[in-house]
Design an enzyme around this catalytic site. Sequence first.
Site, PDB file in Angstrom:
ATOM      1  N   ARG A  65      34.246 -54.571  23.086  1.00 20.66           N
ATOM      2  CA  ARG A  65      33.155 -54.764  24.083  1.00 20.66           C
ATOM      3  C   ARG A  65      32.650 -56.220  24.115  1.00 20.66           C
ATOM      4  O   ARG A  65      33.365 -57.093  24.454  1.00 20.66           O
ATOM      5  CB  ARG A  65      31.994 -53.795  23.833  1.00 20.66           C
ATOM      6  CG  ARG A  65      32.415 -52.371  23.472  1.00 20.66           C
ATOM      7  CD  ARG A  65      32.855 -51.559  24.650  1.00 20.66           C
ATOM      8  NE  ARG A  65      32.876 -50.144  24.346  1.00 20.66           N
ATOM      9  CZ  ARG A  65      33.706 -49.267  24.914  1.00 20.66           C
ATOM     10  NH1 ARG A  65      34.591 -49.636  25.810  1.00 20.66           N
ATOM     11  NH2 ARG A  65      33.659 -47.990  24.598  1.00 20.66           N
ATOM     12  N   HIS A 227      47.372 -43.393  22.138  1.00 22.61           N
ATOM     13  CA  HIS A 227      46.738 -42.138  21.694  1.00 22.61           C
ATOM     14  C   HIS A 227      47.434 -40.862  22.183  1.00 22.61           C
ATOM     15  O   HIS A 227      46.874 -40.091  22.964  1.00 22.61           O
ATOM     16  CB  HIS A 227      45.266 -42.089  22.061  1.00 22.61           C
ATOM     17  CG  HIS A 227      44.901 -42.669  23.401  1.00 22.61           C
ATOM     18  ND1 HIS A 227      45.532 -42.316  24.561  1.00 22.61           N
ATOM     19  CD2 HIS A 227      43.972 -43.582  23.747  1.00 22.61           C
ATOM     20  CE1 HIS A 227      44.990 -42.982  25.566  1.00 22.61           C
ATOM     21  NE2 HIS A 227      44.055 -43.768  25.091  1.00 22.61           N
ATOM     22  N   ASP A 299      41.139 -46.228  17.970  1.00 17.39           N
ATOM     23  CA  ASP A 299      40.559 -46.177  19.319  1.00 17.39           C
ATOM     24  C   ASP A 299      39.024 -46.262  19.231  1.00 17.39           C
ATOM     25  O   ASP A 299      38.308 -45.489  19.864  1.00 17.39           O
ATOM     26  CB  ASP A 299      41.004 -44.929  20.094  1.00 17.39           C
ATOM     27  CG  ASP A 299      40.740 -45.077  21.593  1.00 17.39           C
ATOM     28  OD1 ASP A 299      40.210 -46.118  22.020  1.00 17.39           O
ATOM     29  OD2 ASP A 299      41.060 -44.132  22.343  1.00 17.39           O
TER      30      ASP A 299
HETATM   31  O1  DOR Z   1      37.575 -42.212  24.806  1.00 24.87           O
HETATM   32  C1  DOR Z   1      37.893 -43.251  25.363  1.00 24.87           C
HETATM   33  N1  DOR Z   1      37.055 -44.300  25.425  1.00 24.87           N
HETATM   34  N2  DOR Z   1      39.120 -43.346  25.939  1.00 24.87           N
HETATM   35  C2  DOR Z   1      39.451 -44.406  26.713  1.00 24.87           C
HETATM   36  O2  DOR Z   1      40.558 -44.446  27.191  1.00 24.87           O
HETATM   37  C3  DOR Z   1      38.494 -45.478  26.976  1.00 24.87           C
HETATM   38  C4  DOR Z   1      37.516 -45.572  25.883  1.00 24.87           C
HETATM   39  C5  DOR Z   1      36.355 -46.479  26.216  1.00 24.87           C
HETATM   40  O3  DOR Z   1      36.605 -47.633  26.569  1.00 24.87           O
HETATM   41  O4  DOR Z   1      35.214 -46.054  26.097  1.00 24.87           O
HETATM   42 ZN    ZN Z   2      41.021 -46.785  24.028  1.00 26.15          ZN
END
Ligand code: DOR
Ligand code: ZN
Length: 444
Positions: A65, A227, A299
């Site tokens: 982010r 994933h 992730d």
């Molecule tokens: O759970 C998820 N969050 N999957 C995604 O593909 C994007 C990610 C996000 O950027 O929040």
């Molecule tokens: Zn992701």
Amino acid sequence: MRTLIYNCRLYINGKIIENCFILLDDCFIKDFGIENGVKVSYDAKYNAKGRLILPGIIDAHVHLRDQMLSYKEDFKSGTASAVLGGVTSVIDMPNNLPPTDDPAKLKDRINLAKDKILVNVGFTCKPSIDYVINRELIRQGAIAFKAFVYEYIDDNINLGFLDKIMSAIAEMNKKLMLHCNIKASYKEVINLVKRRNMAKLCKIEGYLTERVLSLAAKHGTKIHICHVSCPVTLKTINQYKDLVDVTSEVTIHHLILNYDLVERIGPLAHVDPPLKSKYTAKTLFKLLREGYIDIIVSDHAPHALNEKCLSDPKPGFPNLQLMMPILLTQVKKGNLLLSDVIERASRKPALIFKLEKRGAIERGYYADLVEVDLKRKFKVKSDMLISKAKYTPFEGMTLIGLPIRTYVNGICVNDDYMIIGRGGEGMILTSEVSHYGAKSEASA
Ligand code: DOR
Ligand code: ZN
């Protein structure tokens, strides 16, 4: 500067060896082995008190982010989470605000990150259909491309745009990381969970994977499937192994959690792709052990707590800080071998993304190391998280194995599970010559 880590255990050639040392010379591993009265000169030393030292995890799927999403996470809080999770390198995804989708934006992101990061960071970009732009993205430091397939699906699911993209990056020797799922709303997920039937979502994941791999076979594009959450997807990937340079990843949550948790805690367990059944998670674990999945990722996808509590909650949660403890707990339980953790979370990600001299304890490699206390048991609590997102679907789980110290490029950034790095210890990762900053690998 020479740093000596002594009185440690090392995993060498399939065995844990006692009474070892590692000698660091600036950011590199100079030597390691059994102490045996060997005398070396050093400027600083650390007593590992018999604890195991492992190569730091390389987490190939992280959302750091920052910029306009810094209320969710920023480079410092995200990479500090990595440090405490035994993760020494991460690969950042491009769905930012602004999105990382052109050379100028990538440059801004790298410039902003370089003095804040406590671990090494590689950046992915959204690919363009323009060959020249993609070349420039790589020149500016993009380590791979990442595309969300649902952004390219038209009414006829003809994936025409993605076809052009694949052609435009085919010869670039960079992976195209692909999110091969459609976006399922929380409401839809809840309905599927109630019926205990995720077949529809797995069918789509498998179908889209097949479609993108057939395009990749046509263009010779190198693909990394993100994933994987269903065994059928791995079957498809396996069928394409001879035709496409294709690798895959699984998240810690798809391995360990299941949709019962969505029923129990609701939106905090909402993630994309959604959690599947306990049986599916077990099968993924088995396929990981059998070598059908290349790497394990977090992730890490932090959101503000209020965004998780909406009627349509944002998917994802912060996982970085729990990476090493979760994997070591699985080793303790007998579900994984220590060698699997090293292979799937450190060595293989370095190979796939061409991170030279990382992912293993070798002479001449970067000193990205983690000292783990395999006796330290703890219960996961949201308020221990250093991420800005103070919630976790792993809440209440007992884990064993704490990253007591973390070294990034030879610098100790976590001492006794406390962040002592100030930011800037991490390097910008590139798999080609880097053009950025004093701390880029090219100038190291
Ligand atoms: O759970 C998820 N969050 N999957 C995604 O593909 C994007 C990610 C996000 O950027 O929040
Ligand atoms: Zn992701």
